[in-house]
Design a protein around this motif. Sequence first.
Motif, PDB file in Angstrom:
ATOM      1  N   GLY B   5     -37.801   0.910   4.232  1.00  0.00           N
ATOM      2  CA  GLY B   5     -37.963   0.846   5.821  1.00  0.00           C
ATOM      3  C   GLY B   5     -36.538   0.338   7.071  1.00  0.00           C
ATOM      4  O   GLY B   5     -36.513   1.313   7.927  1.00  0.00           O
ATOM      5  N   ALA B   6     -36.088  -0.108   6.239  1.00  0.00           N
ATOM      6  CA  ALA B   6     -34.212  -1.114   6.988  1.00  0.00           C
ATOM      7  C   ALA B   6     -33.486   0.367   7.188  1.00  0.00           C
ATOM      8  O   ALA B   6     -33.080   0.563   8.078  1.00  0.00           O
ATOM      9  N   ALA B   7     -33.810   0.746   6.227  1.00  0.00           N
ATOM     10  CA  ALA B   7     -32.968   2.505   6.424  1.00  0.00           C
ATOM     11  C   ALA B   7     -33.472   3.994   6.967  1.00  0.00           C
ATOM     12  O   ALA B   7     -32.853   3.866   7.336  1.00  0.00           O
ATOM     13  N   LEU B   8     -34.502   3.624   6.738  1.00  0.00           N
ATOM     14  CA  LEU B   8     -35.373   4.280   7.659  1.00  0.00           C
ATOM     15  C   LEU B   8     -34.994   4.034   9.496  1.00  0.00           C
ATOM     16  O   LEU B   8     -34.490   5.035   9.757  1.00  0.00           O
ATOM     17  N   THR B   9     -35.142   2.475   9.778  1.00  0.00           N
ATOM     18  CA  THR B   9     -35.224   2.429  11.092  1.00  0.00           C
ATOM     19  C   THR B   9     -33.311   2.213  11.110  1.00  0.00           C
ATOM     20  O   THR B   9     -33.100   2.931  12.334  1.00  0.00           O
ATOM     21  N   GLY B  10     -32.752   1.571  10.351  1.00  0.00           N
ATOM     22  CA  GLY B  10     -30.835   2.048  11.198  1.00  0.00           C
ATOM     23  C   GLY B  10     -30.884   3.419  11.060  1.00  0.00           C
ATOM     24  O   GLY B  10     -30.648   3.929  12.385  1.00  0.00           O
ATOM     25  N   MET B  11     -31.420   4.685  10.475  1.00  0.00           N
ATOM     26  CA  MET B  11     -31.320   6.223  10.197  1.00  0.00           C
ATOM     27  C   MET B  11     -31.618   6.143  12.098  1.00  0.00           C
ATOM     28  O   MET B  11     -31.291   7.685  12.775  1.00  0.00           O
ATOM     29  N   PHE B  12     -33.070   5.530  12.824  1.00  0.00           N
ATOM     30  CA  PHE B  12     -33.505   5.858  13.575  1.00  0.00           C
ATOM     31  C   PHE B  12     -32.733   5.700  14.508  1.00  0.00           C
ATOM     32  O   PHE B  12     -32.630   6.603  15.670  1.00  0.00           O
ATOM     33  N   THR B  13     -32.293   4.952  14.347  1.00  0.00           N
ATOM     34  CA  THR B  13     -31.830   4.088  15.645  1.00  0.00           C
ATOM     35  C   THR B  13     -30.320   4.626  15.852  1.00  0.00           C
ATOM     36  O   THR B  13     -30.158   5.396  16.735  1.00  0.00           O
ATOM     37  N   VAL B  14     -29.757   4.850  14.938  1.00  0.00           N
ATOM     38  CA  VAL B  14     -28.487   5.476  14.695  1.00  0.00           C
ATOM     39  C   VAL B  14     -28.242   7.596  15.331  1.00  0.00           C
ATOM     40  O   VAL B  14     -27.181   7.627  16.001  1.00  0.00           O
ATOM     41  N   LEU B  15     -29.484   7.414  15.130  1.00  0.00           N
ATOM     42  CA  LEU B  15     -29.902   8.991  15.031  1.00  0.00           C
ATOM     43  C   LEU B  15     -29.928   9.002  17.541  1.00  0.00           C
ATOM     44  O   LEU B  15     -30.125  10.210  17.348  1.00  0.00           O
ATOM     45  N   LEU B  16     -30.873   8.212  17.141  1.00  0.00           N
ATOM     46  CA  LEU B  16     -31.094   8.659  18.732  1.00  0.00           C
ATOM     47  C   LEU B  16     -30.745   7.645  19.622  1.00  0.00           C
ATOM     48  O   LEU B  16     -29.866   7.872  20.384  1.00  0.00           O
ATOM     49  N   LEU B  17     -29.154   6.919  19.410  1.00  0.00           N
ATOM     50  CA  LEU B  17     -28.012   6.351  19.883  1.00  0.00           C
ATOM     51  C   LEU B  17     -27.363   8.029  20.005  1.00  0.00           C
ATOM     52  O   LEU B  17     -26.419   7.974  20.882  1.00  0.00           O
ATOM     53  N   ARG B  18     -26.940   8.182  18.649  1.00  0.00           N
ATOM     54  CA  ARG B  18     -26.385   9.908  18.393  1.00  0.00           C
ATOM     55  C   ARG B  18     -26.342  11.056  19.831  1.00  0.00           C
ATOM     56  O   ARG B  18     -25.515  11.421  20.168  1.00  0.00           O
ATOM     57  N   TRP B  50     -27.432   3.732  -3.073  1.00  0.00           N
ATOM     58  CA  TRP B  50     -28.457   4.008  -1.681  1.00  0.00           C
ATOM     59  C   TRP B  50     -27.745   4.847  -1.059  1.00  0.00           C
ATOM     60  O   TRP B  50     -27.455   5.117   0.281  1.00  0.00           O
ATOM     61  N   GLY B  51     -25.687   4.510  -0.910  1.00  0.00           N
ATOM     62  CA  GLY B  51     -25.210   4.389   0.258  1.00  0.00           C
ATOM     63  C   GLY B  51     -25.598   6.188   0.343  1.00  0.00           C
ATOM     64  O   GLY B  51     -25.138   7.144   0.942  1.00  0.00           O
ATOM     65  N   ALA B  52     -25.147   6.749  -0.981  1.00  0.00           N
ATOM     66  CA  ALA B  52     -25.088   8.342  -1.572  1.00  0.00           C
ATOM     67  C   ALA B  52     -27.089   8.846  -0.659  1.00  0.00           C
ATOM     68  O   ALA B  52     -26.703   9.700  -0.142  1.00  0.00           O
ATOM     69  N   SER B  53     -27.931   8.499  -0.838  1.00  0.00           N
ATOM     70  CA  SER B  53     -29.122   8.868  -0.331  1.00  0.00           C
ATOM     71  C   SER B  53     -29.072   8.675   1.589  1.00  0.00           C
ATOM     72  O   SER B  53     -29.429   9.592   1.985  1.00  0.00           O
ATOM     73  N   PHE B  54     -28.645   7.562   1.517  1.00  0.00           N
ATOM     74  CA  PHE B  54     -28.653   7.119   3.174  1.00  0.00           C
ATOM     75  C   PHE B  54     -27.730   8.158   3.417  1.00  0.00           C
ATOM     76  O   PHE B  54     -28.490   8.819   4.964  1.00  0.00           O
ATOM     77  N   GLY B  55     -26.482   8.671   3.316  1.00  0.00           N
ATOM     78  CA  GLY B  55     -25.782   9.199   3.868  1.00  0.00           C
ATOM     79  C   GLY B  55     -26.348  10.814   4.009  1.00  0.00           C
ATOM     80  O   GLY B  55     -26.384  11.583   4.509  1.00  0.00           O
ATOM     81  N   PHE B  56     -26.892  11.213   2.483  1.00  0.00           N
ATOM     82  CA  PHE B  56     -27.617  12.399   2.308  1.00  0.00           C
ATOM     83  C   PHE B  56     -28.540  12.722   3.548  1.00  0.00           C
ATOM     84  O   PHE B  56     -28.596  13.512   4.437  1.00  0.00           O
TER      85      PHE B  56
END
Lengths: 268, 164
Positions: B5-18, B50-56
């Motif tokens: 959940g935290a990873a998905l929220t992080g991804m969503f926020t990063v993509l939105l800001l980007r 986690w790093g590899a999965s998040f990055g991918f």
Amino acid sequence: MAGVLPPAERRSSALVALYAGLSFFLLMVGDRIPQASLRSIGSTLFSPLDRVVLAGDRLAAAWLENQELHTRLVRLELENARLRVQAEENRRLREQLDLPGFRDPSLKPVEVLALSGDRIPSAITLSAGGHGGVHEGDIVVTSEGLVGRVAEVYPFTSRASLLTDPNSAVACEVESTGVLGILRFTASPKPALGLTAVPFADTVVVGQRVLTSGLSRRYPRGIPVGRVSSIGKDPGGLVQTITIEPAARFTRLRHVFLIAGPGPEPRR
Amino acid sequence: MRGIGAALTGMFTVLLLRSTLLAGLAARGIVFDVLALATVFWGLRGGAGWGASFGFVIGLCADLDAAHWLGRHALGLSLLGYLVGRLSGTLVRDSVSTQFLLLVLATAAHQAWSIAFELGGFLAWPEVLLRVVVGAIATGILGATVLAFTNRWKGPFAASGKAI
């Protein structure tokens, strides 16, 4: 090697190998995978939040822009009065010569929700989609000039490719000279818009305006694209290397207008 | 489950800001490589898996958004996340200078990798170098500041993260 690693590290090594393999596979065949539907889902998910994130920025920009627009409005009103007289004169002369009249394009205002592209934006997400009357192939302009064209239409949003898209090509002409060329974006050696395929014998001067020529059928004739900023000689010596300073400011796109285009490209 | 959940929220926020606030800055020449920043953060916090999965996953989303060279960011960021995750076991993860250096190197590597796809030859190396250096320093400063605040707020990295 894997045998000497602890189980958690072995798992992560296997995982990264899988990701690397998948990425290589996508790099090789990714262009053949249909991606528009996935982008449509992303656009639908992100568009409400894009509006929230951009609200403050838009408000401040609108306040500043308002002052500038007031001055511009007065100047344009005066110019418009003069042009109306000339348009009437032009209409009468065209009638005498049996030439067809000009058609004013209808403009549909839309908001820019997001920019795509690592440094130079190559695509934008627009706030209107198929339900708002947007069609693939519609032309995107600002008050300054051409921006690009709608490439993908989703139900409530759409995506437009900009002139800075590596695959974009626009047939252009240099104003009042009739010199023809094709506008393309090049990332190397420096990101720039260039007018290609202009023969060396054609005379082009720095500062001249470049407009769409209407020869590609994608864009109507006469939309401002930019100004000639530098002229060089191609290493082959047959054509000129002309750099164009774009009329529209791609870094400050907030609102754009859509002009009905010729429709989608025929699928190959 | 909380981690995902935290990873998905992080991804969503990063993509939105980007695609909104940071896109305007990037177009003016200041590139904050939030993709590399978030991947380094996740690699440090969760380890190599986690790093590899998040990055991918975040890389794949960025590739889809760019509509060109699908797999470009996914490959670079998954390797980056994995390497940072592996290094996180041997580094002093809570040191600001370590984090700054790690972010500068990670951003430089990611920027150089992704720019290589856009350019046709080596003629553009001054432009590439400038872009990589500016991006790496800007992201290093921003990232080290964000990580320092996060450490203060949520506790040091050693206290969190679970290997996958």
